[in-house]
Design a protein around this motif. Structure first.
Motif, PDB file in Angstrom:
ATOM      1  N   VAL A 141       0.838  -1.205   0.000  1.00 52.71           N
ATOM      2  CA  VAL A 141       0.000   0.000   0.000  1.00 52.71           C
ATOM      3  C   VAL A 141       0.867   1.246   0.000  1.00 52.71           C
ATOM      4  CG1 VAL A 141      -1.783   1.288   1.227  1.00 52.71           C
ATOM      5  CG2 VAL A 141      -1.818  -1.225   1.240  1.00 52.71           C
ATOM      6  N   ALA A 142       0.689   2.107  -1.004  1.00 50.96           N
ATOM      7  CA  ALA A 142       1.347   3.416  -1.046  1.00 50.96           C
ATOM      8  C   ALA A 142       0.266   4.482  -0.993  1.00 50.96           C
ATOM      9  CB  ALA A 142       2.184   3.567  -2.306  1.00 50.96           C
ATOM     10  N   PHE A 143       0.527   5.548  -0.255  1.00 51.41           N
ATOM     11  CA  PHE A 143      -0.475   6.594  -0.095  1.00 51.41           C
ATOM     12  C   PHE A 143      -0.268   7.715  -1.114  1.00 51.41           C
ATOM     13  CE2 PHE A 143      -0.547   4.794   4.293  1.00 51.41           C
ATOM     14  CZ  PHE A 143      -1.851   4.319   4.219  1.00 51.41           C
ATOM     15  N   THR A 144      -1.401   8.244  -1.577  1.00 53.86           N
ATOM     16  CA  THR A 144      -1.429   9.352  -2.527  1.00 53.86           C
ATOM     17  C   THR A 144      -2.439  10.378  -2.024  1.00 53.86           C
ATOM     18  OG1 THR A 144      -3.187   8.386  -3.892  1.00 53.86           O
ATOM     19  CG2 THR A 144      -0.910   7.764  -4.430  1.00 53.86           C
ATOM     20  N   ALA A 145      -2.717  11.381  -2.853  1.00 50.67           N
ATOM     21  CA  ALA A 145      -3.685  12.402  -2.460  1.00 50.67           C
ATOM     22  C   ALA A 145      -5.120  11.988  -2.753  1.00 50.67           C
ATOM     23  CB  ALA A 145      -3.378  13.722  -3.160  1.00 50.67           C
ATOM     24  N   ASN A 146      -5.314  11.077  -3.716  1.00 48.49           N
ATOM     25  CA  ASN A 146      -6.662  10.701  -4.127  1.00 48.49           C
ATOM     26  C   ASN A 146      -6.598   9.608  -5.191  1.00 48.49           C
ATOM     27  OD1 ASN A 146      -5.931  12.210  -6.525  1.00 48.49           O
ATOM     28  ND2 ASN A 146      -6.566  14.055  -5.421  1.00 48.49           N
ATOM     29  N   SER A 147      -7.750   9.157  -5.654  1.00 47.21           N
ATOM     30  CA  SER A 147      -7.790   8.143  -6.711  1.00 47.21           C
ATOM     31  C   SER A 147      -7.179   8.644  -8.007  1.00 47.21           C
ATOM     32  CB  SER A 147      -9.238   7.709  -6.980  1.00 47.21           C
ATOM     33  OG  SER A 147      -9.734   6.919  -5.938  1.00 47.21           O
ATOM     34  N   THR A 148      -7.404   9.906  -8.310  1.00 47.07           N
ATOM     35  CA  THR A 148      -6.894  10.451  -9.569  1.00 47.07           C
ATOM     36  C   THR A 148      -5.374  10.341  -9.631  1.00 47.07           C
ATOM     37  OG1 THR A 148      -8.757  11.977  -9.763  1.00 47.07           O
ATOM     38  CG2 THR A 148      -6.777  12.513 -11.009  1.00 47.07           C
ATOM     39  N   GLU A 149      -4.702  10.706  -8.555  1.00 50.22           N
ATOM     40  CA  GLU A 149      -3.252  10.574  -8.533  1.00 50.22           C
ATOM     41  C   GLU A 149      -2.851   9.102  -8.649  1.00 50.22           C
ATOM     42  OE1 GLU A 149       0.624  11.314  -5.650  1.00 50.22           O
ATOM     43  OE2 GLU A 149      -1.249  12.386  -5.206  1.00 50.22           O
ATOM     44  N   SER A 150      -3.562   8.235  -7.947  1.00 49.99           N
ATOM     45  CA  SER A 150      -3.246   6.806  -7.991  1.00 49.99           C
ATOM     46  C   SER A 150      -3.412   6.242  -9.393  1.00 49.99           C
ATOM     47  CB  SER A 150      -4.147   6.046  -7.016  1.00 49.99           C
ATOM     48  OG  SER A 150      -3.970   6.495  -5.689  1.00 49.99           O
TER      49      SER A 150
END
Length: 517
Positions: free
Chosen positions: A201-210
């Motif tokens: 699991v890597a964290f991002t700002a939101n689904s769009t970034e992911s």
């Protein structure tokens, strides 16, 4: 004065419904208690509490009720509301005088049984209740973002802002506390998606970034990718950009109900097909795709399966191992009930994704390139630790409340709204509401009223009724093409388990009035 209370913020209760009112049964001040007995179904729970003398004798009457019905019994001493699914443990709401409430609390503390008892609301007198007016607003735009969140989420964010340091950037307490919270949050996400390891699991700002990270990091010129007309622009635009760079793209059609044909995945396969990228549920229609079926097709064809779980994470069970999913992209602020600015990507072990952003990682600082190991490979720079603290609290809440309960509750409210509006003359409802699909849908009902522009209807709902829904294109242009609503757009109502039946009734009434019927 009524203290704003909501049973759904009581993490001790394993099964419950939503309280629509607090009742004062005494002349002086009164309180509302919530009581739960561990592993004891609510029907037996009420009898057991009465037998032990912990509630006034005769206060509970055995009545027939269903999972979406609130039953109650009144006496001169108290009122008991029952909130439960008959198949699960439940909770009792008891309104009594403050004196009796305090005594019940003492009795529970001494009782030889596993119980929880806490005050969740208080009133002073009936006159003040009738004069008190809470700010009126019905929020039905949860597919855009969850507005009503567990109060633990806000508290966790505030505490993190004041006390947490930069995770992985120090050995002092503030940094270590943040690192522990981040790891715990990874673990909760990996458990949620049934991943093998938190490091996936890597964290991002939101689904769009992911999704940008996955699309840009996996595909290369000459690859062929299959997607669908159901997709949000957060899937489509990264793919369109990669198409300009030489990636071949096939978009599977959707019918007039917004459904896709699973056989089309195999028909679209080519020798250079690299992956299927698709949503779990349409943010416009609420139609849900069969992940097991798509995963089986991808496994059979030997291609990757990338999933956009923006509308379903935290509400629907997603098992990346059993369903054959290679990448799950999710956001934290919708069904996961966390703060905006949180999200992430869950990657199958062994699948390498080239990082979209490189920079500080807190480890292996002398490397000229981003570290190879996950999650640092996809996490450059300081994480949104404060927001992730709120997501951590939200994940704990979902685990304690039960994802199945949340889903069934939201689907119940969705069905109530659909049944209320589907036969109103001039109202067109979009999506698949067939009997076999009702229990599999996301909690979304999208409609239009006559030939009115969807924006006009949404504005009128907000201004005249204080009902907040979403109008327009919903960042889903191809889905609107399939439905024939490119010019008119559509009005989307999306439910949360924090909504009430009364709110749904008022929304139905508003749609009926706006339709002129």
């Amino acid at each position: 004065m009524i203290e704003q209370y909501d049973v759904h913020s009581c993490t001790d209760v394993t099964g419950f419904g939503l309280a629509g009112h607090a009742v004062e049964m005494a002349e002086g001040s009164g309180v509302t208690l919530v009581i739960s007995v561990k592993d004891l179904p609510v029907q037996k729970e009420a009898f057991e509490l009465a037998r032990m003398g912990l509630v006034p004798e005769g206060a509970y009457k055995n009545r027939t009720y269903t999972s979406d019905h609130v039953d109650y019994a009144d006496t001169e001493e108290c009122m008991i509301d029952i909130f439960c699914d008959p198949q699960t443990s439940g909770g009792l709401l008891i309104s009594v005088s403050r004196e009796d409430g305090e005594q019940i609390m003492k009795d529970f503390a001494q009782a030889d049984m596993e119980t929880t008892c806490r005050i969740i609301g208080e009133v002073t007198n009936k006159q003040e209740i009738s004069k008190t007016e809470e700010p009126f607003m019905i929020y039905l735009d949860n597919a855009a973002t969850s507005l009503q969140k567990p109060e633990e989420v806000g508290k966790a964010v505030a505490d993190a802002i004041l006390h947490m340091g930069n995770p992985g950037r120090g050995i002092h307490g503030a940094s270590l506390d943040a690192a522990r919270m981040i790891y715990d949050t990874r673990s909760l996400i990996s458990q949620l998606f049934h991943a093998k390891s938190p490091s996936q699991v890597a964290f991002t700002a939101n689904s769009t970034e992911s999704l940008n990270l996955a699309v840009e990091g996996i595909f290369r010129p000459g690859d062929h990718v299959i997607t669908t007309m159901m997709e949000h622009n957060s899937v489509l635009r990264p793919l369109f950009r990669m198409e300009e760079k030489g990636v071949e793209l096939t978009i599977l059609p959707a019918d007039k109900q917004g459904c896709i044909n699973y056989q089309d995945f195999e028909s679209a396969y080519r020798s250079n097909t690299r992956a299927v990228v698709c949503t779990h549920a349409s943010n416009l229609t609420g139609n849900v795709n069969d992940l097991e079926k798509i995963g089986e097709i991808c496994k059979k064809l030997g291609i990757l399966f990338l999933l956009d779980a923006s509308q379903t994470a935290g509400v629907f069970d997603i098992d990346m191992e059993e369903m054959g999913i290679d990448v799950i992209c999710f956001t934290g602020h919708k069904g996961l009930l966390g703060p905006q600015g949180t999200g992430g990507i869950c990657v199958r072990e062994g699948l390498d994704i080239q990082p979209l952003i490189v920079g500080g990682s807190g480890v292996q600082s002398f490397l000229r390139t981003q570290p190879e190991q996950m999650p640092e490979r996809l996490e450059a720079g300081t994480l949104n630790c404060h927001g992730l603290a709120g997501l951590h609290a939200a994940l704990l809440y979902i685990g304690q409340t039960g994802m199945e309960f949340i889903r069934k509750r939201e689907q119940c409210l969705m069905r109530q709204f659909y049944e209320g509006v589907k036969d109103i003359p001039g109202v067109m409802v979009y999506g698949d509401f067939s009997l076999e699909s009702l229990d599999k849908r996301a909690p979304v009902v999208t409609l239009n009223v006559g030939d009115y522009d969807s924006g006009e209807i949404a504005d009128e709902l907000a201004v005249s009724y204080e009902i907040y829904a979403r109008a327009g294109a919903h960042c889903a242009p191809l889905m609107h093409q399939a439905l024939g609503t490119e010019k008119q757009g559509a009005v989307r109502f999306s439910m949360s388990h924090f909504n009430t039946e009364d709110e749904i009734d008022q929304a139905v009434k508003a749609v009926r009035e706006l339709s002129g019927h």
